[in-house]
Write a protein that holds these residues in place. Structure first.
Motif, PDB file in Angstrom:
ATOM      1  N   SER A 201      35.276 -10.011  34.917  1.00 57.79           N
ATOM      2  CA  SER A 201      35.745 -11.292  35.449  1.00 57.79           C
ATOM      3  C   SER A 201      37.005 -11.759  34.734  1.00 57.79           C
ATOM      4  O   SER A 201      37.862 -12.398  35.343  1.00 57.79           O
ATOM      5  CB  SER A 201      34.650 -12.349  35.306  1.00 57.79           C
ATOM      6  OG  SER A 201      33.512 -11.971  36.034  1.00 57.79           O
ATOM      7  N   SER A 202      37.098 -11.458  33.456  1.00 54.76           N
ATOM      8  CA  SER A 202      38.297 -11.833  32.705  1.00 54.76           C
ATOM      9  C   SER A 202      39.534 -11.121  33.245  1.00 54.76           C
ATOM     10  O   SER A 202      40.641 -11.654  33.185  1.00 54.76           O
ATOM     11  CB  SER A 202      38.122 -11.494  31.227  1.00 54.76           C
ATOM     12  OG  SER A 202      37.017 -12.175  30.707  1.00 54.76           O
ATOM     13  N   LEU A 203      39.336  -9.936  33.780  1.00 49.11           N
ATOM     14  CA  LEU A 203      40.465  -9.197  34.355  1.00 49.11           C
ATOM     15  C   LEU A 203      41.007  -9.868  35.610  1.00 49.11           C
ATOM     16  O   LEU A 203      42.147  -9.619  36.006  1.00 49.11           O
ATOM     17  CB  LEU A 203      40.049  -7.765  34.684  1.00 49.11           C
ATOM     18  CG  LEU A 203      39.817  -6.857  33.482  1.00 49.11           C
ATOM     19  CD1 LEU A 203      39.283  -5.511  33.935  1.00 49.11           C
ATOM     20  CD2 LEU A 203      41.081  -6.689  32.690  1.00 49.11           C
ATOM     21  N   ALA A 204      40.198 -10.722  36.225  1.00 50.83           N
ATOM     22  CA  ALA A 204      40.658 -11.439  37.414  1.00 50.83           C
ATOM     23  C   ALA A 204      41.821 -12.368  37.086  1.00 50.83           C
ATOM     24  O   ALA A 204      42.589 -12.738  37.974  1.00 50.83           O
ATOM     25  CB  ALA A 204      39.505 -12.229  38.026  1.00 50.83           C
ATOM     26  N   LEU A 205      41.979 -12.725  35.829  1.00 55.60           N
ATOM     27  CA  LEU A 205      43.116 -13.552  35.413  1.00 55.60           C
ATOM     28  C   LEU A 205      44.355 -12.706  35.150  1.00 55.60           C
ATOM     29  O   LEU A 205      45.473 -13.141  35.382  1.00 55.60           O
ATOM     30  CB  LEU A 205      42.764 -14.328  34.142  1.00 55.60           C
ATOM     31  CG  LEU A 205      41.606 -15.310  34.233  1.00 55.60           C
ATOM     32  CD1 LEU A 205      41.284 -15.855  32.851  1.00 55.60           C
ATOM     33  CD2 LEU A 205      41.952 -16.441  35.174  1.00 55.60           C
ATOM     34  N   VAL A 206      44.140 -11.501  34.668  1.00 56.58           N
ATOM     35  CA  VAL A 206      45.262 -10.642  34.276  1.00 56.58           C
ATOM     36  C   VAL A 206      46.038 -10.148  35.498  1.00 56.58           C
ATOM     37  O   VAL A 206      47.266 -10.244  35.535  1.00 56.58           O
ATOM     38  CB  VAL A 206      44.759  -9.447  33.439  1.00 56.58           C
ATOM     39  CG1 VAL A 206      45.885  -8.479  33.142  1.00 56.58           C
ATOM     40  CG2 VAL A 206      44.126  -9.933  32.155  1.00 56.58           C
ATOM     41  N   GLY A 207      45.334  -9.634  36.487  1.00 57.19           N
ATOM     42  CA  GLY A 207      45.993  -9.040  37.655  1.00 57.19           C
ATOM     43  C   GLY A 207      46.954  -9.976  38.368  1.00 57.19           C
ATOM     44  O   GLY A 207      48.144  -9.668  38.522  1.00 57.19           O
ATOM     45  N   PRO A 208      46.490 -11.150  38.808  1.00 57.09           N
ATOM     46  CA  PRO A 208      47.408 -12.077  39.489  1.00 57.09           C
ATOM     47  C   PRO A 208      48.535 -12.575  38.593  1.00 57.09           C
ATOM     48  O   PRO A 208      49.655 -12.768  39.061  1.00 57.09           O
ATOM     49  CB  PRO A 208      46.494 -13.233  39.905  1.00 57.09           C
ATOM     50  CG  PRO A 208      45.140 -12.645  39.984  1.00 57.09           C
ATOM     51  CD  PRO A 208      45.101 -11.587  38.925  1.00 57.09           C
ATOM     52  N   SER A 209      48.243 -12.748  37.319  1.00 55.03           N
ATOM     53  CA  SER A 209      49.289 -13.209  36.397  1.00 55.03           C
ATOM     54  C   SER A 209      50.411 -12.179  36.293  1.00 55.03           C
ATOM     55  O   SER A 209      51.597 -12.532  36.339  1.00 55.03           O
ATOM     56  CB  SER A 209      48.703 -13.462  35.009  1.00 55.03           C
ATOM     57  OG  SER A 209      47.687 -14.426  35.070  1.00 55.03           O
ATOM     58  N   ILE A 210      50.038 -10.924  36.150  1.00 52.11           N
ATOM     59  CA  ILE A 210      51.038  -9.854  36.075  1.00 52.11           C
ATOM     60  C   ILE A 210      51.798  -9.753  37.398  1.00 52.11           C
ATOM     61  O   ILE A 210      53.016  -9.564  37.413  1.00 52.11           O
ATOM     62  CB  ILE A 210      50.381  -8.506  35.707  1.00 52.11           C
ATOM     63  CG1 ILE A 210      49.766  -8.567  34.310  1.00 52.11           C
ATOM     64  CG2 ILE A 210      51.372  -7.356  35.810  1.00 52.11           C
ATOM     65  CD1 ILE A 210      50.759  -8.714  33.178  1.00 52.11           C
TER      66      ILE A 210
END
Length: 91
Positions: free
Chosen positions: A44-53
């Motif tokens: 779930s934490s990766l859900a923040l990384v993808g859109p941010s990148i």
């Protein structure tokens, strides 16, 4: 032989490498934790990384070609990115 890259292209590539490294690290962490609940938290934490990148990479790319695009085209591209993110999150 020296290779010269545009500054914006180099930054975009570095951002994608960082994103990929974070994904690989998360996969290793999930395996190390060996617990479905903790793995779900990491995932779930990766859900923040993808859109941010995605947003950062798009912004850097647009800044790199800003002199070639009109303000209308730049705003249309950003609107498209936002619509993509909304479309992915809506169920």
């Amino acid at each position: 032989m020296f290779l010269f890259f545009e500054k914006s292209v180099l930054i975009m590539a570095i951002l994608r490498m960082i994103s990929g490294s974070i994904e690989v690290f998360a996969a290793i962490l999930i395996l190390k934790l060996n617990d479905a609940e903790k793995a779900l938290i990491v995932n779930s934490s990766l859900a923040l990384v993808g859109p941010s990148i995605l947003i950062l990479t798009t912004a850097v790319g647009l800044i790199g070609i800003s002199e070639k695009l009109s303000l209308l085209k730049i705003s249309l591209i950003f609107s498209g990115v936002i619509l993509l993110l909304i479309g992915i999150k809506v169920k």
